[in-house]
Write a protein that holds these residues in place. Sequence first.
Motif, mmCIF file in Angstrom:
data_model
loop_
_atom_site.group_PDB
_atom_site.id
_atom_site.type_symbol
_atom_site.label_atom_id
_atom_site.label_comp_id
_atom_site.label_asym_id
_atom_site.label_seq_id
_atom_site.Cartn_x
_atom_site.Cartn_y
_atom_site.Cartn_z
ATOM 1 N N LYS B 59 42.168 137.639 83.461
ATOM 2 C CA LYS B 59 41.951 136.433 84.336
ATOM 3 C C LYS B 59 41.713 136.859 86.247
ATOM 4 N N ALA B 60 40.999 138.139 86.012
ATOM 5 C CA ALA B 60 40.369 138.160 87.024
ATOM 6 C C ALA B 60 39.207 137.107 87.188
ATOM 7 N N GLU B 61 38.368 137.583 85.691
ATOM 8 C CA GLU B 61 37.065 137.109 85.100
ATOM 9 C C GLU B 61 36.860 134.838 85.327
ATOM 10 N N ALA B 62 38.392 134.827 85.692
ATOM 11 C CA ALA B 62 38.530 132.609 85.803
ATOM 12 C C ALA B 62 38.630 133.054 86.702
ATOM 13 N N LEU B 63 39.137 133.817 87.550
ATOM 14 C CA LEU B 63 39.926 133.605 89.428
ATOM 15 C C LEU B 63 38.417 132.677 89.966
ATOM 16 N N PRO B 115 38.684 155.814 90.021
ATOM 17 C CA PRO B 115 38.129 153.921 90.277
ATOM 18 C C PRO B 115 38.166 153.552 88.575
ATOM 19 N N VAL B 116 39.085 152.668 88.341
ATOM 20 C CA VAL B 116 38.784 152.162 86.708
ATOM 21 C C VAL B 116 38.120 150.507 87.076
ATOM 22 N N ALA B 117 38.158 150.345 87.968
ATOM 23 C CA ALA B 117 37.435 148.476 87.647
ATOM 24 C C ALA B 117 36.897 148.188 88.952
ATOM 25 N N ALA B 118 35.400 147.297 88.916
ATOM 26 C CA ALA B 118 35.210 146.770 90.448
ATOM 27 C C ALA B 118 34.993 145.564 89.810
ATOM 28 N N VAL B 119 35.230 144.394 90.668
ATOM 29 C CA VAL B 119 35.093 142.989 90.282
ATOM 30 C C VAL B 119 34.363 142.437 92.088
ATOM 31 N N ALA B 120 33.427 142.256 91.694
ATOM 32 C CA ALA B 120 31.856 141.117 92.087
ATOM 33 C C ALA B 120 32.383 140.079 92.825
ATOM 34 N N ALA B 121 32.459 138.943 94.184
ATOM 35 C CA ALA B 121 33.099 137.143 93.655
ATOM 36 C C ALA B 121 32.015 137.684 95.151
ATOM 37 N N VAL B 122 32.149 136.055 95.555
ATOM 38 C CA VAL B 122 31.664 135.492 97.241
ATOM 39 C C VAL B 122 32.294 135.879 97.858
ATOM 40 N N ASN B 123 33.428 136.377 98.053
ATOM 41 C CA ASN B 123 33.498 137.358 99.549
ATOM 42 C C ASN B 123 34.343 138.042 99.565
ATOM 43 N N ARG B 124 35.262 139.503 99.687
ATOM 44 C CA ARG B 124 35.955 140.240 99.926
ATOM 45 C C ARG B 124 37.854 139.679 99.256
ATOM 46 N N HIS B 125 37.465 138.691 100.070
ATOM 47 C CA HIS B 125 39.405 138.599 99.509
ATOM 48 C C HIS B 125 39.078 137.745 98.016
ATOM 49 N N VAL B 126 38.251 137.055 97.797
ATOM 50 C CA VAL B 126 38.562 137.108 96.610
ATOM 51 C C VAL B 126 38.634 138.190 95.634
ATOM 52 N N ALA B 127 37.603 139.311 96.093
ATOM 53 C CA ALA B 127 37.700 140.008 95.113
ATOM 54 C C ALA B 127 38.266 140.962 95.251
ATOM 55 N N GLU B 128 39.312 141.048 96.546
ATOM 56 C CA GLU B 128 40.603 142.300 96.576
ATOM 57 C C GLU B 128 41.549 141.334 95.091
ATOM 58 N N ALA B 130 40.891 139.729 93.061
ATOM 59 C CA ALA B 130 40.607 139.294 91.166
ATOM 60 C C ALA B 130 41.662 140.722 91.056
ATOM 61 N N LEU B 131 41.429 141.776 91.874
ATOM 62 C CA LEU B 131 41.330 143.010 91.701
ATOM 63 C C LEU B 131 42.901 142.951 90.855
ATOM 64 N N GLN B 132 43.988 142.236 91.536
ATOM 65 C CA GLN B 132 45.771 142.026 91.005
ATOM 66 C C GLN B 132 45.326 141.033 89.782
ATOM 67 N N LEU B 133 44.447 141.120 89.384
ATOM 68 C CA LEU B 133 44.560 140.432 88.238
ATOM 69 C C LEU B 133 44.418 140.723 86.777
ATOM 70 N N ILE B 134 43.908 142.262 87.078
ATOM 71 C CA ILE B 134 43.496 142.948 86.048
ATOM 72 C C ILE B 134 44.498 143.661 85.700
ATOM 73 N N GLU B 135 45.034 143.745 84.397
ATOM 74 C CA GLU B 135 45.522 144.427 83.354
ATOM 75 C C GLU B 135 44.801 145.532 82.941
ATOM 76 N N ILE B 136 45.762 146.796 83.014
ATOM 77 C CA ILE B 136 45.898 148.310 82.673
ATOM 78 C C ILE B 136 46.329 148.411 81.676
ATOM 79 N N ASP B 137 47.053 148.976 80.651
ATOM 80 C CA ASP B 137 48.008 149.310 79.551
ATOM 81 C C ASP B 137 47.509 150.908 80.015
ATOM 82 N N TYR B 138 48.479 152.162 80.027
ATOM 83 C CA TYR B 138 47.912 153.070 80.739
ATOM 84 C C TYR B 138 48.727 154.024 79.507
ATOM 85 N N GLU B 139 48.025 154.809 78.830
ATOM 86 C CA GLU B 139 49.302 156.120 78.426
ATOM 87 C C GLU B 139 49.382 157.138 78.947
#
Lengths: 143, 716
Positions: B59-63, B115-128, B130-139
Amino acid sequence: MAYRHLNVEQTNAPASLSRRDFLRLHVSEGKRVLELSCERLFMRYQDAQSGVGRRQVSNHDDVMPWAQQPTGFDTPTLDELFAELERQLAEADELCVLEPDWLNGGAFGREVGARVEAFERRGGHVAFGSFSPPSVSNGIMES
Amino acid sequence: MAIDPLKTVGQNTPRIDAYERVTGQATYTRDIKLPGMLYARVLRSNVPHAMIRRIDTSKAEALPGVRAVMTHETHKIPYGSGSISGGRQYSDAHKDITTRLRYTFNDHVRYVGEPVAAVAAVNRHVAEEALQLIEIDYEELPFVLDVEEAIEPGAPEIWSGGNIAHDSENRQQPIGGRTGDLEAGFAEADQIFEDRFTTQFVQDAQMEPRSALAHWEGDKLILHTPTQGVSNCRHDTARDLGLEDHQVQVICQYMGGGFGDKNGNYYFDLIAAAFARDLGVPVMVELSRKDDWLATHGRWHTVQDYRVGVKDDGTVTAIQLNGLSGMGPYLRRSGNVAGMDVYACENTEKSILPVHTNRVVSGNFRAPTYPQGYFGIESMMDEVAYKLGIDPVQFALKNMVRPTETKQFTNFTLDQCIEQGAELFDWANRWKPEPGSGEGPIKRGAGMAFMMFNARLGASSAILRVNAEGRYTVYVGVTDIGPGAKTTMSMLAAEELGVPLSDVDIVWGDSDRCPYSVGESGSRCTMMTGYAVVEAARDLKRQIAENGMPQGDSVLIASATPAPTTNGKLREGFGAHFVEVEVDTHLGDVRVTKYVTVHESGRILNPLPALDQIRGAVIQGIGQALTEDLRYDSRNGQPLTSGYYWGRHLTHLDVPQIENVFIETDDGLGPYGAKTVGESGIIIAPVAVANAVYNAIGHRMRDLPITRDKILEVVA
């Protein structure tokens, strides 16, 4: 958006540009043009001559007496430094010597000057110019 | 020892870049903009200990606007600066053998903020976004926050093999050692005292949040990053990326403070480099203030158990320390605890275990091993002095280290610091022989402490050149973390050359355009790089004398890499602090009402920033004593007090005028006899305050910070 693991050694630099420390290589009209920054070479020359990086112990204020001595930096020797310069010159057609005032006098000027002259004797074209590092103005860097 | 006055050195000199800094013209890393650059943000673990079962970035990649997402599945980049055993950051050999290697992204996450992931985007707002769209399943795994619980049998294992940190050979051994004959020392004692002191984790809290901007020219990485040492950061970064040193250029023209938090490289340098390499454009990674608080490092918290043997006349005969240091999940620095060597007692034993927990990582913070150690040892000795009925100042003078045949100093002024400080402070009238004896609910008390801090010498380089116009240019790899190194280096050159400061320019903060520099840590920049500047200036003067000033386009160039030694002598800076506090026994409030410091830091090269450094360090030290703390919720492992407000960091308005006196000396070493300043001021501030609180209320405060609840608990 498939990603590879970063492995710099397997990646290819743009064909038109290569940069190695004090050297910048680009291809112009089919000729390989090498830019030599004398200022940057002088810094590496100084490091190679002093060898300080090779024997550096720690840059930190939290030194543990019981720990092993670390290995130091990858500082080349003077021979290695000039061998690299010669290797790069051997593959160039033109040489642009930037900030040539760093060559004034002294062993450094003689060492570099001898290699530049040898390059010229082999038929290489030599030009002299001043290097303008990327300037930062009002937060905008002009590359 | 009187010192000869000099022309430029020793004069109050404003920073040469003050105007640029205060008018916003100074270009910090985050101010730089490159054509086509992207912005990156880092997603962090919100659990203290877990394995990542699955991470979905689709989902983050699709943003729209997102250019790349990075995780442990896409990039496996070792982050060597944060993982080495034994507390050394730059030992490549150790990096090769460690069994506890840290990566930029780890599927086994070990603290909230990792750190668990990083997003590069056209600006800092899009990057932020996108972070919210990353889904992580923790054990989720059991976690441990307390150092003593972490080494109990059955404690959650943060690393396989247990939570005691590894040394340089992957062994779990304590730091420390023995001197003299400890058993004989205790046998000789008339009385033996035991006590426990504990200190908290505090953040370095430098003003400038971290960022890193990377771009590539072919196979060469150009990295703009706020670092305390361009040479070392270059090497760290090259090693972690599998490059040679010359393939990395590190640039830091301005930075907003370091305090040890910006030693070496950091994982976001590697993230920026990897994104830029993969995407072929410049990438800036930015950390928020909260990121900076929870995902860099701070001073390690400690538990210190002391046992001290003493004769009835007040002579200390034996000192034993067993301690634990909380290092967080990755060993970034040693975890050592300093301070015992300021006492003359020859029978000592120290044993410190650095322990992993699921808290934020610990690392260097202004005199990394000292304030917590001095709080322990000098609280202990203050207690012993009271128990014996001896004035703490007299106890200090009796038991402090002194020069001997086997322990020689380049010069020694510790006794002067203590005696002069006591007089300036009016110790005889402010200190209460009977602690807690003041009338009324507002009780006043006085405390003191004394210290020494190594002013070591070592190698660093400088280059100096002059052109026909008589302009001199100094080339030094300093980055000016706050104390004014650029100004100091220029002053040293001007002094030695005998020219006005205005004739001197400086090139700094660029690993390609400057020679090797030791960097700015350990208060060593002035002593090492500064001395190289003086030596280069001497060389240039010799050349001018031989050849005359350059003409036309020619220049004269001088260089120096001196490696001076003390010939086996100890070279130390000395100091003593005297504090008066008011304690409101109804509210639990502690207010510092008077603070006097006396420091011997050799010759003071520039009094203006030197005094600022002492004052700033004291404020940090008072904060460590009274307010600062990174608290955790023990139920879920969540940090609660990040940021300046919740971290309760003090400002100039929170403390009284700090009176400081420098005893100036010149031991013939360093540049004109200069010694350490930057870290000295913080070392004994916490314990001096704590000792004053004891004198005021008659209750020993053994756990930092000394907050209202703790005061009220003991006075109730």
